[in-house]
Design an enzyme around this catalytic site. Structure first.
Site, PDB file in Angstrom:
ATOM      1  N   LYS A   1       0.921  -1.138   0.033  1.00 31.89           N
ATOM      2  CA  LYS A   1      -0.035   0.179  -0.023  1.00 31.89           C
ATOM      3  C   LYS A   1       1.003   1.193  -0.044  1.00 31.89           C
ATOM      4  CE  LYS A   1      -0.512   0.637   4.960  1.00 31.89           C
ATOM      5  NZ  LYS A   1      -1.561   0.831   6.059  1.00 31.89           N
TER       6      LYS A   1
ATOM      7  N   HIS B   1       7.413   2.761   3.213  1.00 29.43           N
ATOM      8  CA  HIS B   1       6.791   3.711   3.687  1.00 29.43           C
ATOM      9  C   HIS B   1       7.105   4.926   2.719  1.00 29.43           C
ATOM     10  CE1 HIS B   1       7.409   2.117   8.121  1.00 29.43           C
ATOM     11  NE2 HIS B   1       6.249   1.893   7.457  1.00 29.43           N
TER      12      HIS B   1
END
Length: 176
Positions: free
Chosen positions: A64, A159
């Site tokens: 994601k 991240h």
């Protein structure tokens, strides 16, 4: 910045106990990649043989982040999930190789993987709550304790912001 609940990572001793408590190949297939590669449980359960780059000893993981919201859809309605490359440890390669030689998809879904992590943690007699996400935090903390850079960890974990990854610096200080 709003308060963010931080799960307590395992100590090196408890991480070793959890690894050693994996008896069945399925348990190793689930626990070891999360602890050695920092995978999210959904990323692990969506692996296929095409995800594994054997020669480069790494995984191509669909995760994601970036322009993508929940479910892997771009916030603007276009595109696919973000892909990142994650180094694969020797022991993860050793459990993936025979499994993916015979199968074309991961054997369990997210909920079953979560249950197996808890079963192995109970067998290892670890008193703290152990979830797949705790294993991801454990990977990150141990990576930094072993001298890995925060920039490399940011890339491995997928991240978008360094501030997200810097949370592990505080955890590292507490667990040395």
């Amino acid at each position: 910045m709003p308060y963010q609940y931080v799960r307590e990572p395992l100590t090196q001793e408890n991480a070793d106990r959890l690894s050693n408590a994996c008896k069945r190949p399925l348990e190793k297939l689930i626990v070891w990649p999360m602890m050695d590669c920092g995978l999210r449980v959904s990323e692990l359960c969506s692996l296929t043989p095409e995800s594994i780059q054997w020669q480069q000893k790494c995984l191509r993981v669909k995760g994601k982040g970036g322009l993508y919201g929940k479910g892997g859809r771009r916030r603007d309605g276009k595109g696919k999930k973000k892909v990142r490359v994650v180094p694969m440890s020797a022991r993860v390669r050793a459990v993936f190789e025979p499994y993916f030689a015979l199968h074309d998809r991961f054997p369990v879904g997210v909920r079953q993987a979560q249950k197996i992590v808890k079963q192995v943690a109970n067998r290892a007699c670890i008193s703290q709550e152990v979830t797949p996400h705790v294993l991801r935090h454990t990977f990150a903390t141990l990576f930094l304790q072993k001298g890995g850079s925060i920039a490399a960890l940011k890339k491995i974990l997928g991240h978008d912001r360094l501030a997200t990854t810097e949370i592990y610096l505080n955890l590292t200080d507490q667990h040395v």
